[in-house]
Design an enzyme around this catalytic site. Structure first.
Site, PDB file in Angstrom:
ATOM      1  N   TYR A  60       0.815  -1.213   0.000  1.00 58.88           N
ATOM      2  CA  TYR A  60       0.000   0.000   0.000  1.00 58.88           C
ATOM      3  C   TYR A  60       0.847   1.261   0.000  1.00 58.88           C
ATOM      4  CZ  TYR A  60      -4.373  -2.325  -0.228  1.00 58.88           C
ATOM      5  OH  TYR A  60      -5.423  -3.054  -0.710  1.00 58.88           O
ATOM      6  N   HIS A  82      -5.582  -2.816   6.506  1.00 60.69           N
ATOM      7  CA  HIS A  82      -4.916  -3.833   5.699  1.00 60.69           C
ATOM      8  C   HIS A  82      -3.935  -4.675   6.513  1.00 60.69           C
ATOM      9  CE1 HIS A  82      -6.802  -2.715   2.021  1.00 60.69           C
ATOM     10  NE2 HIS A  82      -6.487  -1.453   2.206  1.00 60.69           N
TER      11      HIS A  82
END
Lengths: 749, 749
Positions: free
Chosen positions: B276, B431
């Site tokens: 990410y 996440h």
């Protein structure tokens, strides 16, 4: 012992007429076997002027010098493959061979001394050795657990002996020949006829070993024994070797020439398959080179219409885009044209086979050459810019000594973008698999639908001594392990080697004349008595499709009702299906025998309609199978690995189509490769099938007609004549009111 | 609607003092955002003189010209990721951005016309659009199913608009801003505060999008909204997004600067993990570049001690030898430094970060540069031969905005020959995975012991619309999916995000000062209340070992009795074990929850002695695990794939060590990489472990001492101070009558 010696003596007399005169052998100076006096002089003159040769020489020198720096070690044999004594003796033969070469080329005595000293150690050790203590082999060697490896040793070491022959004293030579080479050659031949006197890759090594040391020693008896085999060995006794092959042939054929006659087809295909062909190429070609040098009158390279050189060409064509051999029969994946026996093969084929410049590009990729006349010729050709790319095309290779026992058809599109390998060959001796009309499919160097290959970790001692694992028989050889049809969950020929060895499939036709529609078709009527399988595979490039698709028509006619199982061993991960299936809560083996005991069922369902579709992804590409089905067809996701407590098998997946209680049936499948995925850009391109429907429009004894409709509205028709494959025959067929007429076995539009 | 507009107006007034004056924005000519007037002139002057720049330009031109040749298509949105409308609008933003660049650089009006025409189509379409018809997202976009993708679009398209701004008529600009850009910016911000006003990578894209179009339009209000967020958005309401992350922070922090403050540690580690971080790097850096160009007085690259540039350095170090990011938390394997956002990151970091010549070698491998000032600078640096290799070393990266929430320790030996990735970080927002003190181990670019990564096929529509699959929650995030300890078959923090988000592990020490003995050690006491895990991992190169080995000491102290499960997710094929085990006839899931429902048991046995040994082979190399055990320990071969009817999970293997009914325990494991296998030469080299025994010689609250005895007779001792990690502390310990004394947290000899 005495009796055997007498027999050998008599054999000598009998075959003397076939032999070249002893004096001609004796007269030549050494080296004469692989290196020659004249060749060495040329090599010395070119040193420093031929980059690839110089590089190969430098690399070899580095390796040998590193070994020479260590103590010589010739340990008392005790291990299987992968163990220390095995590995050490294997290393020794390599170092000996190479040190011999270096002595000749560089004229540095330290290499001759090293070879001599190690050989003398062997001459001291060898007479003390009983048969190897490991008993698993049907033919135990002395240095190694099997005569095969002893033969390897002698093939290499006779070259080393040749290189220092003239440099040694007569006394030293006598010692070596009496205590080492002669008894060594006898052990692997007269003492082990069950190893030596066969048509088999093992025997080829044995023959070459005996012949090469014979050529060096000027021993005609050994050379004759090599060329023509033992003459008093038993005929077929029904005995089998470790791999299940018959030991003795019916007709008693044996020796090097018989090993050229029998297992090679006129196209150069070796019946055991490319993995063993690669293995056998070295003794075939290196002994041939020796024969050509010492006995040019034999014209060995012209034997059987130049089959040795054709074999090199065939073998190079039996590899994928990465140069890895197709794992037909027992083949370890990853073995490739970069292996050392192929360096020899390519160099020798270039030098003795008319200087084909395509071979130079392969030698270039191999990055090394033999340090002999042929290697020098190759390196000079590359230096002089003569190399052109080696082009692999579609090719049909017959099997059988006369080319009459089926074969292997390879369809290629583009620059090996897609490759079909279709096997309709003979059994392939003891390394054969029960997989008539099976295929594998490649995209570039990646398997799309795999052939499992063998179950063995060659030379990894921890895995069953590096030998064949029992799963090779229970899984890898069985029909269900291949992309072909299984009847009633029983392997072809019931997996009985004796039966399978009597039969082969028949080519129906092979047509690669148009690159856009290439077809291979064959029939098999012995695998399941009373049932005929007719499989036709076409690689077709059409508008509306990104890449060529593979059309597979498998028509089965039978005298009774059966269950038919057709597996697809796809590589990669499931993306989508068009049918419903259930994943079981607990997972069980699919059967008890014929390989079914090694398959887990991970999902089971029924076909949802006329076409069953399944998409998967592998190596960042998408694939879709579209196959004709009925609602009664069962579809199973299977995974290899049941009843495999040692984890000898790879946990690869398959999709299994099961059609029960039918007599005649036709399986029609289309396999598309499409699109791509990048985990870096995260773009999925053309990830869906371009096929709207596959339909069987017509199917009887005479014709089968398949319609492939694409998503963009295009319709394509493939018609196969089922009973007349003649190129010139004219055909007419009315399908749904439309008349089609064409010539030859197939129609496509 | 009216009320919201009023609020926005008020916000404008409030933040006016923080803004640069409107006039300064308006005064600049375009382009000014990424390209600048002066920069473009320099680029034009250098055309044809800078190979990598010219090549990047030629490649881009080819791509854009191919797109221009097609009709412009701005379809009515309807699909999820991977579907046509999604992919088309995604392509459009890329083509628009690039066509804008080409117009500026090549001064060819056709590119401006193309951009204008497509933008006008969008200006017609956009006002007619409701929220996207697909409803799965917590924040639906208009062109795409989630605001995130709409924000992506605007980040790119604002650059295109900047490039043709001056070329457009005033009327055209007014049309575009009124009907497209302004409502577009409002939709992803004021209309979707739950998307925009967060500390999250989604919001970063939203902030950058609003800010960049604001910079181009000279709209201070938008620029302020970008930098500081919405000011009237709700505080923490407990609502969660699609990934299970909290939508609103406790403190209401939002906007671009908050997104720099919060998720980045002072070392530049981004708390969600590298996958990410890579995704967020583009908006962070491209908006920063725009701010630097338009509002240099902000000194954005110096913000938080230059955290943006540090982030690029951290990210490059969070990759394996192939440049692929370690798949910590939700990470798709294969994503690498070759992705386009890293091209931007590397170019911008070079240009704005002091011209680090190591970055040039990465740009060289990337093979392309940005077509702007920074890309030109990089290409010129490469042309001028300034590139030096990028050296990845061992590195400790703290997590948390102040660097106070654990981190990730990376130990590297040699030229990334072996790499340990040890995670002792914070949860990593939505996440994050529940895997405290987990690790993965690499040899070059290959996984030896893997981190599973995410369960998702990004942008492959057939697999759940390309979105997170349910197995991401049920498997990939669970503790048992990682190489770390599970207590009582329950995930860390019971897998509860709210709890996990409050805690992080604590670094005990990190010492990579000596390349031969590198150590990272951390403690975790919140994952299982009442239990402390202290894990120490050392990469040690010693005589008697071909390569460094990994020593893993996991000391567990608890207030009660538990079951402890420690998995090893080895990659490759089983070679050998020293323990007996049984392969079950039928295979069942190992549990019902916390990921155990996805594991099959393929074999189960008991440890045979004090050391359990297991060897495997992967990518032609051998590996051996030696771990201390007792006869009561159960050892299981597991395979991922149970309860996975869609085949969303890879069928990878693991070895699971289960220790039941203990309170305190210490797991000590050594992982060796050794030897190699070549399927071409068929040589197996050094295929066996060099370890004779691993023993725990001493283990209490203060010290743990491990002896590693090698086959060659060598003995090595590692002592860890368990309660004092100070570098200067002096320690003394008597073990079996021998006195050891040392300074610092560990001793090795």
């Amino acid at each position: 012992m005495k009796k055997k010696k007498t027999i050998i003596y008599l054999m000598c007399l009998i075959y003397l007429t076939l032999s070249v005169s002893a004096s001609s052998l004796q007269a030549q100076e050494h080296p004469k076997l692989i290196l020659t006096k004249a060749g060495v002089e040329k090599i010395r003159a070119e040193l420093g002027k031929v980059p690839l040769f110089d590089a190969s020489l430098a690399q070899l020198k580095k390796e040998v010098d590193a070994e020479i720096a260590l103590d010589i070690d010739t340990p008392v044999p005790k291990d299987y493959s992968g163990g220390y004594t095995h590995t050490r003796h294997k290393k020794n033969w390599i170092v000996l061979q190479n040190a011999g070469l270096l002595f000749q080329i560089l004229e540095d005595e330290k290499y001759a001394i090293y070879v001599r000293d190690m050989l003398l150690q062997y001459a001291e050790l060898y007479p003390t050795l009983p048969a190897h203590p490991k008993t698993r082999s049907y033919a135990r060697g002395k240095l190694f657990w099997q005569c095969l490896n002893d033969s390897n040793w002698l093939v290499y070491v006779s070259q080393a002996y040749d290189c220092i022959y003239d440099w040694l004293s007569k006394k030293e030579r006598k010692n070596l020949e009496k205590n080492l080479f002669r008894p060594f050659a006898d052990w692997i031949s007269v003492k082990n006829p069950q190893f030596y006197n066969r048509v088999h890759n093992h025997s080829t090594w044995g023959n070459a070993a005996v012949g090469m040391i014979g050529l060096v020693m000027g021993d005609d008896e050994l050379v004759d024994r090599a060329l023509y085999g033992l003459k008093d060995a038993p005929l077929n006794t029904g005995e089998k070797d470790d791999d299940g092959g018959f030991i003795y042939a019916e007709d008693g054929k044996a020796g090097f020439l018989a090993n050229l006659d029998e297992p090679f087809s006129p196209d150069g295909y070796y019946t055991e398959g490319p993995y063993y062909q690669r293995y056998a190429m070295y003794p075939f070609l290196i002994f041939a080179e020796g024969l050509e040098n010492v006995k040019p009158e034999l014209k060995i390279f012209e034997y059987k219409n130049g089959v040795l050189l054709k074999a090199v060409h065939a073998l190079l064509n039996l590899s994928d885009a990465d140069g890895e051999f197709f794992p037909l029969n027992d083949g370890q994946k990853g073995m490739s044209i970069y292996t050392s026996s192929l360096v020899s093969a390519v160099d020798i084929a270039y030098h003795y086979g008319g200087n084909n410049p395509q071979l130079l590009s392969i030698a270039q990729e191999q990055g090394k050459v033999l340090l002999d006349d042929s290697g020098l010729a190759v390196a000079m050709g590359i230096r002089d810019g003569l190399a052109v790319p080696f082009e692999k095309k579609s090719i049909n290779l017959s099997d059988g000594s006369m080319g009459e026992q089926g074969g292997v058809g390879i369809l290629r599109y583009g620059n090996e973008d897609l490759t079909l390998v279709f096997k309709y060959a003979a059994q392939g001796l003891s390394h054969g698999h029960y997989d008539k009309l099976s295929y594998s499919f490649f995209e570039k160097g990646d398997e799309v639908l795999q052939d499992y290959g063998l179950s063995r970790f060659v030379n990894i001692e921890q895995k069953g001594g590096g030998n064949y694992l029992k799963e090779n028989k229970t899984w890898a050889k069985q029909t269900i392990a291949h992309n072909t049809l299984v009847q009633n969950k029983t392997s072809h020929f019931k997996g009985i080697y004796e039966t399978a060895s009597k039969h082969h499939s028949e080519l129906y036709f092979f047509d690669a004349s148009k690159s856009e529609v290439q077809v291979v078709s064959a029939k098999e009527s012995n695998a399941y008595p009373g049932t005929e399988m007719h499989r036709t595979m076409a690689l077709i490039k059409e508008d509306g499709f990104e890449k060529p698709f593979l059309l597979d028509i498998l028509k089965v006619t039978s005298d009774s009702i059966h269950q038919y199982d057709l597996p697809f061993y796809f590589m990669g991960q499931v993306i989508q299906t068009n049918f419903e299936y259930k994943a079981p809560e607990t997972v069980e083996p699919l059967g008890n025998t014929f390989g079914y005991q090694h398959l887990w069922t991970e999902g089971v369902g029924n076909a949802s309609g006329e076409n069953t579709k399944f998409s998967w992804m592998n190596k960042r590409r998408f694939y879709t199978l579209t196959t004709t089905t009925t609602a009664a067809d069962e579809i199973r996701f299977v995974r290899i690995g049941a009843n495999d407590p040692e984890f000898n098998l790879r946990r690869d997946a398959g999709l299994l189509l099961q059609r029960k209680d039918v007599q005649h049936t036709t399986f029609v499948s289309v396999i598309e490769s499409h699109g791509s995925y990048s985990p870096v850009s995260e773009f999925a391109v053309n990830s869906k099938s371009s096929i709207a429907a596959v339909k069987i429009l017509h199917d009887d004894d005479r014709y089968t007609a398949i319609e492939i409709a694409s998503i963009d509205g295009g319709k394509h028709l493939f018609i196969l004549s089922n009973s007349d494959a003649a190129k010139t025959s004219k055909h007419k067929l009315n399908i749904n009111g439309n008349d089609y007429s064409w010539s030859g076995p197939h129609y496509f539009n």
